[in-house]
Write a protein that holds these residues in place. Structure first.
Motif, mmCIF file in Angstrom:
data_model
loop_
_atom_site.group_PDB
_atom_site.id
_atom_site.type_symbol
_atom_site.label_atom_id
_atom_site.label_comp_id
_atom_site.label_asym_id
_atom_site.label_seq_id
_atom_site.Cartn_x
_atom_site.Cartn_y
_atom_site.Cartn_z
ATOM 1 N N SER A 89 0.844 -1.198 0.000
ATOM 2 C CA SER A 89 0.000 0.000 0.000
ATOM 3 C C SER A 89 0.877 1.246 0.000
ATOM 4 N N THR A 90 0.529 2.206 -0.842
ATOM 5 C CA THR A 90 1.277 3.468 -0.914
ATOM 6 C C THR A 90 0.589 4.571 -0.116
ATOM 7 N N GLY A 91 -0.421 4.210 0.668
ATOM 8 C CA GLY A 91 -1.116 5.196 1.488
ATOM 9 C C GLY A 91 -1.740 4.534 2.691
ATOM 10 N N ILE A 92 -2.711 5.209 3.281
ATOM 11 C CA ILE A 92 -3.436 4.699 4.441
ATOM 12 C C ILE A 92 -4.922 4.691 4.100
ATOM 13 N N THR A 93 -5.592 3.583 4.358
ATOM 14 C CA THR A 93 -7.025 3.468 4.108
ATOM 15 C C THR A 93 -7.759 3.475 5.436
ATOM 16 N N ARG A 100 -18.546 7.500 0.898
ATOM 17 C CA ARG A 100 -19.691 6.740 0.388
ATOM 18 C C ARG A 100 -20.616 6.333 1.531
ATOM 19 N N GLY A 101 -21.868 6.069 1.181
ATOM 20 C CA GLY A 101 -22.829 5.644 2.188
ATOM 21 C C GLY A 101 -22.775 4.157 2.468
ATOM 22 N N ASP A 102 -22.353 3.365 1.486
ATOM 23 C CA ASP A 102 -22.241 1.922 1.677
ATOM 24 C C ASP A 102 -20.782 1.522 1.522
ATOM 25 N N ASP A 103 -20.308 0.716 2.467
ATOM 26 C CA ASP A 103 -18.923 0.241 2.471
ATOM 27 C C ASP A 103 -17.943 1.402 2.287
ATOM 28 N N PRO A 104 -17.991 2.410 3.154
ATOM 29 C CA PRO A 104 -17.104 3.569 2.978
ATOM 30 C C PRO A 104 -15.654 3.226 3.291
ATOM 31 N N ALA A 105 -14.754 3.718 2.468
ATOM 32 C CA ALA A 105 -13.313 3.570 2.701
ATOM 33 C C ALA A 105 -12.613 4.735 1.996
ATOM 34 N N ILE A 106 -11.843 5.491 2.734
ATOM 35 C CA ILE A 106 -11.122 6.650 2.197
ATOM 36 C C ILE A 106 -9.629 6.376 2.301
ATOM 37 N N THR A 107 -8.923 6.536 1.185
ATOM 38 C CA THR A 107 -7.470 6.349 1.161
ATOM 39 C C THR A 107 -6.790 7.692 0.975
ATOM 40 N N ILE A 108 -5.764 7.948 1.768
ATOM 41 C CA ILE A 108 -4.961 9.167 1.663
ATOM 42 C C ILE A 108 -3.525 8.768 1.325
ATOM 43 N N GLU A 109 -2.989 9.391 0.286
ATOM 44 C CA GLU A 109 -1.583 9.212 -0.072
ATOM 45 C C GLU A 109 -0.902 10.573 -0.019
ATOM 46 N N LEU A 110 0.325 10.581 0.446
ATOM 47 C CA LEU A 110 1.150 11.789 0.453
ATOM 48 C C LEU A 110 2.415 11.489 -0.328
ATOM 49 N N ARG A 111 2.723 12.339 -1.301
ATOM 50 C CA ARG A 111 3.882 12.097 -2.162
ATOM 51 C C ARG A 111 4.803 13.316 -2.166
ATOM 52 N N ARG A 112 6.082 13.014 -2.243
ATOM 53 C CA ARG A 112 7.110 14.054 -2.338
ATOM 54 C C ARG A 112 7.849 13.864 -3.654
ATOM 55 N N GLU A 113 7.660 14.819 -4.539
ATOM 56 C CA GLU A 113 8.219 14.705 -5.895
ATOM 57 C C GLU A 113 7.807 13.383 -6.534
ATOM 58 N N GLY A 114 6.555 12.995 -6.312
ATOM 59 C CA GLY A 114 6.016 11.794 -6.930
ATOM 60 C C GLY A 114 6.262 10.512 -6.177
ATOM 61 N N GLN A 115 7.085 10.534 -5.133
ATOM 62 C CA GLN A 115 7.408 9.324 -4.384
ATOM 63 C C GLN A 115 6.536 9.226 -3.133
ATOM 64 N N PRO A 116 5.824 8.096 -2.923
ATOM 65 C CA PRO A 116 4.957 7.966 -1.745
ATOM 66 C C PRO A 116 5.765 7.978 -0.444
ATOM 67 N N VAL A 117 5.228 8.667 0.557
ATOM 68 C CA VAL A 117 5.811 8.679 1.897
ATOM 69 C C VAL A 117 4.686 8.343 2.886
ATOM 70 N N ASN A 118 5.062 7.954 4.087
ATOM 71 C CA ASN A 118 4.081 7.575 5.100
ATOM 72 C C ASN A 118 3.399 8.832 5.633
ATOM 73 N N PRO A 119 2.089 8.979 5.448
ATOM 74 C CA PRO A 119 1.413 10.185 5.939
ATOM 75 C C PRO A 119 1.491 10.342 7.460
ATOM 76 N N LEU A 120 1.514 9.227 8.189
ATOM 77 C CA LEU A 120 1.514 9.307 9.650
ATOM 78 C C LEU A 120 2.786 9.971 10.186
ATOM 79 N N GLU A 121 3.852 9.958 9.413
ATOM 80 C CA GLU A 121 5.111 10.565 9.863
ATOM 81 C C GLU A 121 5.091 12.074 9.705
ATOM 82 N N HIS A 122 4.058 12.618 9.082
ATOM 83 C CA HIS A 122 4.031 14.066 8.814
ATOM 84 C C HIS A 122 2.768 14.734 9.332
ATOM 85 N N LEU A 123 2.081 14.085 10.264
ATOM 86 C CA LEU A 123 0.884 14.702 10.833
ATOM 87 C C LEU A 123 1.274 15.918 11.659
ATOM 88 N N GLY A 124 0.507 17.024 11.476
ATOM 89 C CA GLY A 124 0.802 18.249 12.198
ATOM 90 C C GLY A 124 0.333 18.181 13.642
#
Length: 412
Positions: free
Chosen positions: A318-322, A388-412
């Motif tokens: 996974s390149t993000g967090i769901t 979504r109302g049924d089976d909701p799932a939201i994925t967040i990806e954070l990229r630096r110059e196109g390269q995926p990084v862990n979003p949890l490491e950059h939470l404010g």
């Protein structure tokens, strides 16, 4: 008969078990009942923490809106404050459901214990009450002597205190059941309040967004052209990674154009141009990828379904967090930036891609509806759509110059 005895004899521990399935969001409630108490407690802790953080964000946005000089800035801060209040109400609903589920779980366990003791206790209580109410003259007409009756009464006088002593634990459990009943009622009342608050906040946000649309018709015409260009890039891209790469290239081109020197001023006297010293122009440096966006946050509240780097069913990391939010949950911008893409994309429902300063890009997928336009500037925490109302799932990806990084490491 005391209230506790009536509650026991009438099966009071089971009285509210059917209510959960009539509540709003009954599917979420059934999921909680399927969990172990420790898991439900973790959900309660998470929802309580998220409610507190959302309340703090709402207060900051409201303060910023009050001090904003420009109308556009004030409106943006007001929208972000309302979105934070919506997320606070969603977290309060999740907390109320978790409290209710914990109370019901404890009530079920208590009911199972009481069911084993209820039948013999009810028979014994009835026999004792019948014997206690029997007149002495009537007892004298029965076979046997008065001496036997005296012996029976003496035995009863000795047995009742012993029964009371041995049933002290049972009486304590009955009192605990009544306390659980009150706790469940409080959780239901809190749930109803949070539901009403959520409806109010959503109505306020919809009215504010309508005023924004009416006030920015010219900006909307420009946004249509931006959306057409973004859709053209989406058609050309092979996949989502390709789309982000094309958008990054367009963003880099915009940064280069913005860094070009301004036009040279026209001299007042053309006769002096031969002897005039050339004006040195220094181009602004193109910003490199530096620190992540300030106050980066997750776009939605919910439990983590897939973490960064975890293997999916396809075998790819996974390149993000769901996250799994509540159905129809409010989704907000993870940080300040420019909307590079907003709309449906094959296999990902609706997506929103935001360009941030310094070569950073965030990608939010799984939306049922997107409420932003390509080219618009958004602040972190402003509403961008709903889950979504049924089976909701939201994925967040954070990229630096196109390269995926862990979003949890950059939470404010």
């Amino acid at each position: 008969m005391t209230h506790g005895a009536k509650w026991l004899a009438g099966g009071g521990a089971l009285a509210l078990l059917g209510i959960a399935f009539a509540l709003p969001g009954a599917q979420a409630q059934r999921d909680l009942f399927d969990m172990e108490p420790a898991e439900v407690q973790a959900e309660l802790d998470r929802a309580t923490r998220e409610s507190r953080l959302a309340e703090q964000r709402a207060a900051r946005f409201a303060e910023a809106a009050a001090s904003a000089a420009e109308a556009a800035d004030r409106t943006a801060q007001e929208a972000a404050a309302l979105a934070a209040r919506i997320q606070q109400a969603e977290a309060d609903i999740a907390a109320a459901r978790a409290r209710y589920a914990l109370a019901q779980s404890a009530r079920e366990a208590l009911a199972a214990r009481l069911a084993q003791r209820r039948e013999p206790l009810v028979r014994l209580t009835g026999a004792l009450q019948t014997s206690a109410r029997r007149p002495l003259a009537l007892s004298a007409l029965q076979p046997g002597s008065l001496e036997d009756l005296v012996h029976v009464r003496a035995v009863l006088e000795t047995a009742v205190p012993e029964i009371r002593r041995r049933t002290a634990t049972l009486r304590a459990e009955i009192a605990r059941g009544e306390a659980l009943e009150r706790r469940a009622a409080r959780a239901l009342a809190a749930l109803e309040r949070s539901e009403r608050d959520l409806d109010t906040r959503r109505t306020e946000l919809a009215a504010l967004e309508q005023r924004q649309r009416l006030a920015s018709r010219e900006a909307r015409r420009n946004a249509v052209r931006e959306e057409e260009r973004a859709l053209a890039l989406a058609e050309e891209a092979r996949d989502l990674d390709g789309l982000i790469e094309r958008l990054d290239e367009a963003a880099a081109l915009r940064r280069e154009l913005a860094a070009l020197p301004g036009p040279v001023l026209r001299p007042e006297d053309f006769s002096d141009t031969a002897t005039a010293e050339p004006v040195e122009t220094i181009a602004s440096p193109i910003p490199e990828a530096t620190a992540p966006p300030r106050d980066f946050r997750l776009p939605v509240q919910g439990r983590t379904l897939v973490g960064f780097g975890e293997r999916r069913d396809s075998g790819l990391a996974s390149t993000g967090i769901t996250l799994v939010p509540a159905p129809g949950a409010q989704v907000v911008a993870p940080a300040t930036g420019r909307i590079a893409f907003a709309g449906p994309y094959r296999g990902f429902a609706r997506i929103v891609i935001i360009e941030h300063d310094g070569g950073w890009t965030s990608l939010v997928t799984g939306l049922a509806r997107s409420d932003v336009s390509v080219g618009a500037r958004v602040i972190g925490g402003s509403p961008i759509g709903i889950a979504r109302g049924d089976d909701p799932a939201i994925t967040i990806e954070l990229r630096r110059e196109g390269q995926p990084v862990n979003p949890l490491e950059h939470l404010g």
